[in-house]
Design a protein around this motif. Structure first.
Motif, PDB file in Angstrom:
ATOM      1  N   THR A 104      25.456  -5.798 -35.762  1.00  0.00           N
ATOM      2  CA  THR A 104      25.345  -4.727 -34.773  1.00  0.00           C
ATOM      3  C   THR A 104      24.873  -3.432 -35.430  1.00  0.00           C
ATOM      4  O   THR A 104      24.642  -3.383 -36.634  1.00  0.00           O
ATOM      5  CB  THR A 104      26.683  -4.499 -34.029  1.00  0.00           C
ATOM      6  N   THR A 105      24.760  -2.396 -34.641  1.00  0.00           N
ATOM      7  CA  THR A 105      24.357  -1.084 -35.116  1.00  0.00           C
ATOM      8  C   THR A 105      25.545  -0.138 -35.074  1.00  0.00           C
ATOM      9  O   THR A 105      26.239  -0.062 -34.060  1.00  0.00           O
ATOM     10  CB  THR A 105      23.207  -0.530 -34.246  1.00  0.00           C
ATOM     11  N   LEU A 106      25.757   0.580 -36.156  1.00  0.00           N
ATOM     12  CA  LEU A 106      26.778   1.614 -36.232  1.00  0.00           C
ATOM     13  C   LEU A 106      26.174   2.900 -35.687  1.00  0.00           C
ATOM     14  O   LEU A 106      25.065   3.291 -36.079  1.00  0.00           O
ATOM     15  CB  LEU A 106      27.224   1.802 -37.682  1.00  0.00           C
ATOM     16  N   LEU A 107      26.899   3.561 -34.766  1.00  0.00           N
ATOM     17  CA  LEU A 107      26.388   4.746 -34.093  1.00  0.00           C
ATOM     18  C   LEU A 107      27.242   5.980 -34.392  1.00  0.00           C
ATOM     19  O   LEU A 107      28.454   5.867 -34.601  1.00  0.00           O
ATOM     20  CB  LEU A 107      26.387   4.529 -32.575  1.00  0.00           C
ATOM     21  N   ASN A 108      26.597   7.127 -34.382  1.00  0.00           N
ATOM     22  CA  ASN A 108      27.293   8.410 -34.455  1.00  0.00           C
ATOM     23  C   ASN A 108      26.735   9.276 -33.328  1.00  0.00           C
ATOM     24  O   ASN A 108      25.577   9.690 -33.378  1.00  0.00           O
ATOM     25  CB  ASN A 108      27.082   9.086 -35.810  1.00  0.00           C
ATOM     26  N   GLN A 109      27.540   9.504 -32.307  1.00  0.00           N
ATOM     27  CA  GLN A 109      27.125  10.242 -31.112  1.00  0.00           C
ATOM     28  C   GLN A 109      25.859   9.644 -30.513  1.00  0.00           C
ATOM     29  O   GLN A 109      24.938  10.352 -30.117  1.00  0.00           O
ATOM     30  CB  GLN A 109      26.951  11.722 -31.432  1.00  0.00           C
ATOM     31  N   GLY A 110      25.790   8.317 -30.487  1.00  0.00           N
ATOM     32  CA  GLY A 110      24.675   7.596 -29.896  1.00  0.00           C
ATOM     33  C   GLY A 110      23.487   7.376 -30.803  1.00  0.00           C
ATOM     34  O   GLY A 110      22.573   6.632 -30.461  1.00  0.00           O
ATOM     35  N   ALA A 111      23.466   8.011 -31.969  1.00  0.00           N
ATOM     36  CA  ALA A 111      22.347   7.863 -32.904  1.00  0.00           C
ATOM     37  C   ALA A 111      22.657   6.782 -33.942  1.00  0.00           C
ATOM     38  O   ALA A 111      23.791   6.679 -34.420  1.00  0.00           O
ATOM     39  CB  ALA A 111      22.086   9.184 -33.615  1.00  0.00           C
ATOM     40  N   ARG A 112      21.642   5.997 -34.282  1.00  0.00           N
ATOM     41  CA  ARG A 112      21.787   4.911 -35.247  1.00  0.00           C
ATOM     42  C   ARG A 112      22.096   5.469 -36.634  1.00  0.00           C
ATOM     43  O   ARG A 112      21.399   6.333 -37.136  1.00  0.00           O
ATOM     44  CB  ARG A 112      20.500   4.095 -35.308  1.00  0.00           C
TER      45      ARG A 112
END
Length: 77
Positions: free
Chosen positions: A40-48
């Motif tokens: 999966t992708t780790l996100l920070n405030q919706g950003a990759r």
């Protein structure tokens, strides 16, 4: 301390529900099965932030008897 490594493993335990972490992953955590590996992708405030591997170990069948979320992430800065 900062280090240089190809990978890092982060283990998070002591939580009740996986849905608490939903904002941080592109994957629907409600569909996660224990002891299965997910890309999966780790996100920070919706950003990759990173592409990672995620595994959920449901307590009491885990290393410490608690729910554990194990993240294998890229280690280099």
């Amino acid at each position: 301390t900062l280090g240089n490594a190809a990978m890092a493993v982060i283990r998070i335990s002591g939580f009740q529900h996986l849905k608490e972490f939903s904002p941080f992953f592109a994957l629907n955590l409600e569909q996660i099965q224990p002891r299965k590996v997910y890309y999966t992708t780790l996100l920070n405030q919706g950003a990759r932030v990173d592409d990672i591997v995620l595994t959920f170990f449901q307590g009491p069948k885990s290393y410490n008897g608690e729910n554990i979320l194990e993240l294998s992430v890229h280690g280099n800065t």
